[in-house]
Motif scaffolding. Sequence first.
Motif, short mmCIF file in Angstrom:
data_model
loop_
_atom_site.label_atom_id
_atom_site.label_comp_id
_atom_site.label_asym_id
_atom_site.label_seq_id
_atom_site.Cartn_x
_atom_site.Cartn_y
_atom_site.Cartn_z
N ASN A 111 49.39 30.11 54.45
CA ASN A 111 49.54 30.71 53.35
C ASN A 111 48.23 31.35 53.02
OD1 ASN A 111 50.07 31.48 50.71
ND2 ASN A 111 50.55 29.24 49.98
N LEU A 112 48.22 32.67 52.72
CA LEU A 112 47.04 33.37 52.66
C LEU A 112 46.67 33.49 51.16
CD1 LEU A 112 47.75 36.25 55.27
CD2 LEU A 112 46.44 34.22 55.50
N ASP A 113 47.45 33.06 50.19
CA ASP A 113 47.22 33.12 48.81
C ASP A 113 46.20 32.14 48.55
OD1 ASP A 113 49.21 34.82 48.30
OD2 ASP A 113 50.77 33.24 47.91
N ARG A 114 44.94 32.87 48.00
CA ARG A 114 43.65 32.14 47.48
C ARG A 114 43.94 30.84 46.52
NH1 ARG A 114 38.26 34.38 46.85
NH2 ARG A 114 37.90 34.79 48.86
N ARG A 115 44.93 31.19 45.69
CA ARG A 115 45.15 29.97 44.64
C ARG A 115 45.80 29.01 45.35
NH1 ARG A 115 48.79 34.11 43.98
NH2 ARG A 115 51.09 33.35 44.18
N ASP A 116 46.41 28.77 46.56
CA ASP A 116 46.98 27.80 46.99
C ASP A 116 46.73 27.85 48.77
OD1 ASP A 116 48.38 25.24 47.87
OD2 ASP A 116 50.26 26.33 47.19
N THR A 117 45.79 27.17 49.31
CA THR A 117 45.50 27.22 50.59
C THR A 117 45.75 25.76 51.38
OG1 THR A 117 43.17 26.88 50.33
CG2 THR A 117 43.80 29.20 50.55
N SER A 118 46.56 24.99 50.60
CA SER A 118 46.50 23.52 50.65
C SER A 118 47.80 23.39 51.86
CB SER A 118 47.00 22.74 49.59
OG SER A 118 48.03 23.05 49.07
N SER A 119 48.51 24.52 51.98
CA SER A 119 49.82 24.60 52.72
C SER A 119 49.75 25.19 54.16
CB SER A 119 51.04 25.28 52.26
OG SER A 119 50.73 26.78 52.15
N GLN A 120 48.68 25.33 54.74
CA GLN A 120 48.34 26.03 55.92
C GLN A 120 48.56 25.04 57.06
OE1 GLN A 120 44.19 27.31 56.24
NE2 GLN A 120 44.19 28.11 54.13
N GLU A 121 49.00 25.77 58.02
CA GLU A 121 49.36 24.75 59.21
C GLU A 121 48.83 25.74 60.40
OE1 GLU A 121 51.59 22.45 59.84
OE2 GLU A 121 51.83 22.41 57.66
N GLY A 122 48.15 24.71 61.26
CA GLY A 122 47.13 25.11 62.28
C GLY A 122 46.29 26.22 62.11
N GLY A 123 45.24 26.33 63.12
CA GLY A 123 44.35 27.57 62.82
C GLY A 123 43.51 27.22 61.98
N ALA A 124 42.57 28.06 61.79
CA ALA A 124 41.41 28.18 60.70
C ALA A 124 41.85 28.24 59.30
CB ALA A 124 40.40 29.25 61.11
N PRO A 125 41.20 27.88 58.44
CA PRO A 125 41.32 28.17 57.02
C PRO A 125 41.46 29.66 56.65
CG PRO A 125 39.52 26.84 57.22
CD PRO A 125 39.70 27.35 58.63
N ALA A 126 42.53 29.99 55.62
CA ALA A 126 42.88 31.41 55.24
C ALA A 126 41.48 31.89 54.68
CB ALA A 126 43.97 31.26 54.32
N ASP A 127 40.88 31.37 54.02
CA ASP A 127 39.31 31.93 53.65
C ASP A 127 38.28 31.10 54.19
OD1 ASP A 127 37.41 33.30 52.30
OD2 ASP A 127 37.96 32.45 50.05
N SER A 128 37.61 31.63 55.13
CA SER A 128 36.67 30.73 55.86
C SER A 128 35.46 31.11 55.21
CB SER A 128 36.59 31.04 57.31
OG SER A 128 36.35 32.24 57.52
N GLY A 129 35.23 31.91 54.13
CA GLY A 129 33.85 32.09 53.42
C GLY A 129 32.99 32.65 54.29
N GLY A 130 33.26 33.99 54.51
CA GLY A 130 32.13 34.84 55.29
C GLY A 130 32.39 34.42 56.69
N GLY A 131 31.30 34.18 57.48
CA GLY A 131 31.30 33.88 58.82
C GLY A 131 31.55 32.35 59.11
N GLY A 132 31.64 31.69 58.10
CA GLY A 132 31.77 30.06 58.25
C GLY A 132 30.57 29.31 58.49
N PHE A 133 29.40 30.05 58.05
CA PHE A 133 27.93 29.38 58.37
C PHE A 133 27.78 28.47 57.15
CE2 PHE A 133 27.98 33.08 61.27
CZ PHE A 133 27.74 32.42 62.47
N PRO A 134 27.11 27.28 57.37
CA PRO A 134 26.78 26.82 56.22
C PRO A 134 25.86 27.55 55.28
CG PRO A 134 26.36 25.42 58.34
CD PRO A 134 26.85 26.74 58.51
N GLY A 135 26.26 27.44 53.91
CA GLY A 135 25.45 28.25 52.91
C GLY A 135 26.01 29.75 52.71
#
Length: 143
Positions: free
Chosen positions: A111-135
């Motif tokens: 599910n790519l909708d920002r308001r509900d990313t809890s339904s994702q199956e497999g793979g990385a999160p839909a919104d990994s926040g930039g490059g996925g680096f801390p901060g």
Amino acid sequence: MADVRLGTLNKVLLIGRLTQDPEMRYTPSGAAVLNVRLAVNRRYQDQSGEWRDDTCFVNAVAWQKMAERLSQTLKKGSAVLVEGRLQSRSWETQDGQKRSTIEVNAMSIQNLDRRDTSSQEGGAPADSGGGGFPGDSDDDIPF
């Protein structure tokens, strides 16, 4: 040349929006099956230079636990990323007509909708926040 073997690849990645609410059902053996139909858009420029939109409608099917979880969160209009393989199947209707279809047998639906990313199956999160680096966050961007 008859002895030459070609490798095979059957992989599909699609991003689109659901055109209707998902259809959940169970097979006679109890396996959960979720059918979704998505619209995938393509924007192109025609010969006169005008921009046009072309929409392709694709059926996808998810199975088992993934189907049950997604049936609770996806709805008409949901933006999704579907990863799977093409599969053809055919059947005969009750009045004897032969039918066939090609659909995506989904290995992953996110599910790519920002308001509900809890339904994702497999793979990385839909919104990994930039490059996925801390901060990394939008608050750290200076503009």
